[in-house]
Each structure stands twice: as structure tokens, then as C-alpha cells.
Design a protein around this motif. Sequence first.
Motif, short mmCIF file in Angstrom:
data_model
loop_
_atom_site.label_atom_id
_atom_site.label_comp_id
_atom_site.label_asym_id
_atom_site.label_seq_id
_atom_site.Cartn_x
_atom_site.Cartn_y
_atom_site.Cartn_z
N HIS A 3 -9.66 18.85 -33.82
CA HIS A 3 -10.56 18.51 -34.72
C HIS A 3 -10.90 19.95 -35.60
O HIS A 3 -11.04 20.93 -35.13
N PRO A 4 -10.68 19.80 -36.96
CA PRO A 4 -10.78 21.14 -37.73
C PRO A 4 -12.15 21.90 -37.66
O PRO A 4 -12.29 23.05 -37.75
N SER A 5 -13.26 20.91 -37.56
CA SER A 5 -14.56 21.51 -37.56
C SER A 5 -14.60 22.34 -36.26
O SER A 5 -15.15 23.61 -36.33
N LEU A 6 -14.20 22.09 -35.06
CA LEU A 6 -14.23 22.70 -33.74
C LEU A 6 -13.46 23.90 -33.92
O LEU A 6 -13.69 24.91 -33.49
N GLN A 7 -12.10 23.68 -34.26
CA GLN A 7 -11.53 24.75 -34.47
C GLN A 7 -11.83 25.98 -35.52
O GLN A 7 -11.58 27.15 -35.18
N GLY A 8 -12.41 25.41 -36.47
CA GLY A 8 -12.89 26.32 -37.59
C GLY A 8 -14.11 27.08 -37.07
O GLY A 8 -14.22 28.16 -37.29
N LEU A 9 -14.89 26.57 -36.40
CA LEU A 9 -15.97 27.07 -35.50
C LEU A 9 -15.54 28.22 -34.65
O LEU A 9 -16.35 29.25 -34.89
N GLY A 20 -26.10 28.82 -33.17
CA GLY A 20 -27.05 28.22 -34.25
C GLY A 20 -26.53 27.87 -35.62
O GLY A 20 -26.43 27.05 -36.37
N PRO A 21 -26.39 29.17 -36.24
CA PRO A 21 -25.61 29.54 -37.52
C PRO A 21 -24.28 28.69 -37.58
O PRO A 21 -24.21 28.18 -39.01
N TYR A 22 -23.39 28.52 -36.76
CA TYR A 22 -22.03 27.82 -36.74
C TYR A 22 -22.39 26.36 -36.85
O TYR A 22 -21.61 25.57 -37.58
N LEU A 23 -23.11 25.84 -35.88
CA LEU A 23 -23.49 24.48 -35.72
C LEU A 23 -24.10 24.01 -36.87
O LEU A 23 -24.02 22.73 -37.19
N ALA A 24 -24.99 24.64 -37.70
CA ALA A 24 -25.45 24.12 -38.93
C ALA A 24 -24.40 23.84 -39.85
O ALA A 24 -24.84 23.01 -40.63
N THR A 25 -23.03 24.31 -39.60
CA THR A 25 -22.15 24.03 -40.98
C THR A 25 -21.38 22.84 -40.42
O THR A 25 -20.53 22.58 -41.40
N SER A 60 -23.49 17.07 -38.20
CA SER A 60 -24.92 17.03 -37.14
C SER A 60 -24.40 16.21 -35.55
O SER A 60 -25.04 16.68 -34.77
N THR A 61 -23.68 15.25 -35.64
CA THR A 61 -23.61 14.56 -34.39
C THR A 61 -22.74 15.42 -33.49
O THR A 61 -23.16 15.34 -32.28
N LEU A 62 -21.75 15.87 -34.13
CA LEU A 62 -20.73 16.95 -33.40
C LEU A 62 -21.63 18.17 -32.82
O LEU A 62 -21.44 18.54 -31.75
N ALA A 63 -22.43 18.59 -33.71
CA ALA A 63 -23.27 19.58 -33.39
C ALA A 63 -24.03 19.52 -32.34
O ALA A 63 -24.58 20.16 -31.37
N ASN A 64 -24.75 18.36 -32.47
CA ASN A 64 -25.76 17.95 -31.25
C ASN A 64 -24.98 17.70 -29.95
O ASN A 64 -25.65 17.65 -28.91
N ARG A 71 -24.86 20.97 -28.50
CA ARG A 71 -25.98 21.42 -27.92
C ARG A 71 -26.14 20.74 -26.54
O ARG A 71 -26.67 21.32 -25.62
N HIS A 72 -26.13 19.20 -26.70
CA HIS A 72 -26.30 18.80 -25.31
C HIS A 72 -25.25 19.13 -24.25
O HIS A 72 -25.88 19.32 -23.02
N LEU A 73 -24.22 19.49 -24.51
CA LEU A 73 -23.33 20.04 -23.37
C LEU A 73 -23.76 21.51 -22.91
O LEU A 73 -23.51 21.90 -21.85
N LEU A 74 -24.38 22.15 -23.95
CA LEU A 74 -24.19 23.88 -23.62
C LEU A 74 -25.89 24.09 -23.06
O LEU A 74 -26.28 24.99 -22.54
N CYS A 75 -26.61 22.96 -23.17
CA CYS A 75 -28.08 23.27 -22.94
C CYS A 75 -28.26 22.88 -21.16
O CYS A 75 -27.97 21.70 -20.72
N ARG A 76 -28.80 23.99 -20.31
CA ARG A 76 -28.85 23.82 -19.01
C ARG A 76 -30.40 23.94 -18.63
O ARG A 76 -30.70 24.54 -17.66
N SER A 77 -31.22 23.48 -19.40
CA SER A 77 -32.72 23.87 -19.17
C SER A 77 -33.14 23.29 -17.74
O SER A 77 -32.46 21.90 -17.47
N GLU A 78 -34.10 23.69 -17.37
CA GLU A 78 -34.86 22.92 -16.23
C GLU A 78 -35.38 21.63 -16.37
O GLU A 78 -35.31 20.86 -15.64
N ARG A 79 -35.52 21.37 -17.82
CA ARG A 79 -35.93 19.91 -18.07
C ARG A 79 -35.05 18.93 -18.51
O ARG A 79 -35.26 17.90 -19.17
#
Length: 298
Positions: free
Chosen positions: A115-121, A218-223, A226-230, A233-241
Motif C-alpha cells: 500500500h503506497p500510503s503505508l510504505q510512504g508513511l 500523529g502528524p504522519y497519520l494526518a496525511t 482517515s480510515t487507514l489512519a484510524n 490508531r486502533h492497533l497501536l492503542c493499548r489503553s486500560e480502557r
Amino acid sequence: MLHVREGIWFDDGRTGALLQLGNYQQLEEVALYEPPFFESPVVSDNELSTFLPQAGDCLTPRLMPSTSKQNPWPTLREWTPLSPEKAGLVALPRSWAINPGDLVRLVHQVASIRHPSLQGLMNELLGDAQRAWAYLRAPASLNHHHNEPGGLLHHSLEVVDHLMGLWPRNAPALERDLLITAGLLHDIGKTWVYRGTEGYTDLGQVLHHDTLTLEILGPYLATIDSTLANTLRHLLCRSERTSHYPRSALKAALQQADALSAEQYYQQQAFEGLPSYRYRGRDLQGQSWYRLVSQRKG
């Protein structure tokens, strides 16, 4: 480019500069001669130092093999400036990595992302020299798994290897790309948490590395989309909640691969230095470990 030595008198009587160039595969010293030995019309009527690339510059060189027995260095004929973000991982110097083989593996893993966006990131993120240096050399912890310099990169590569084993081969390519990206970046917040292997940074004493991972990205996900970025975020967030939010098999796989890399490290630590017939050992935390002993013939 890593280093420049100006005012060099070469053995064949020419003068110029000696430059050290490097990428993820190799390091090489090259000669850049002063006029009239350097035939470029741009340089011939000016001082060579005016046109010398600077240490830290990213460039695409054109080299000519040496034809002089006195000077073994290839000649730098011309070069094209290149932004670090565009050059990406391939421009990272091999000497920056604690284990250069891990840097080669990193470049190949990122190149496998379709995926070009992920490789570019990935290339833009690690095109930042300060961030790349920290990522290549940081430990994954101070007192636990992969706590040596370069441990963060090695652990991240192991996580990706485990993910590729856990995930179905016939799964959509985008799922595979997301797992590679998340596996490589899941602990990048630790580059802001640890002061080498000496202790915690001021920031690391007040914030968990998972929070800092999302802040770094954050700055890279903003580029990107949005669905891919989210999803990242879902994969990387390991909050207690996180129990309040949806689960996914992708996230479960990432968590399992992360844990498996750590467990293998502890088991290796427990049996380090023990003879092969020993099937019980203890790691540095005193935890008891068990391993299978190969059956002997006869």
C-alpha cells in the motif's frame, strides 16, 4: 553523506576532498577533485568548497571507478540532492545500526508493503535522521526483554516475523501491510522514553510509551486516508480502557506476536550458558522456564 575531509593532497598530485558516503548496504569513501581535474563546468571557475555537499546531506551520486594506482578511491562525478523523506530507509547509513543485518531486514520489510500510503508513511517517518537514529539504537526496555542497544529494532522485526506466521497467507494484502506497519511501529514511543540504556527521559517518567507512539505518528497519520489512519490508531492503542471499544483479530495478533517475542527472549536468557541436556532454567528475574530436549538416537 556521513563525513567530509577537505584539503586533501592525493598521492598522484591532485587535490580535493575525501567524502564518506553510506546507505543501508555499504559505506564507501570517494574522491572529489578540485579543478582542473574535475571537469564539471559548474565547478571549474569556482572554489570547490562552494559546491561540496555537507555531512548529513542526502544525495544520489554518480561515481567513476578509480583508474589511478596511487588513488584507490572512486571519483564522485556529480550528485543530485535528495530530501531524506523521499530517500527514506535506503539512505540510512549502515553504521547507524547496532546490528547492520537488522537494518537490512527493516528495509526489506518496508519494501514489501504494497500500500503506497503505508510504505510512504514508513519512509517519511524514518527519513527524519534524529528519529531514525533513535529507532535503530534504542533498547526495547531497561530491565526486561531486549534491553540492549538496538533491542527495539530487533524486537520490532521479531514481532513482524511472528505476525506473518500467525496471519493467514490468503488474507487481503492490506491486512498484511497493516500488520507489518503496526509491528514495526508499535513501540516507537520508546524512543522518547529511554535515555539510551541509562534510564528514563523526563518525558518517559510521566507518560507511557503507547501514548507517545500515537503522538509521534500523529502528524504522519494526518496525511493518509482517515480510515487507514484510524485502523492504525486502533492497533497501536493499548489503553486500560480499550475494553470499551471494538476488538479485532488484527489487534489480537499484534498483541500475541509482541508477547511471543518477549517470551522467547526470556527463555533464551534462562538457558544461556546451560548445556543442551538441561530442560529447566531461570531468567534474570528468577522465573523458571522449561524447554523440550531433543531425543537422542540409540
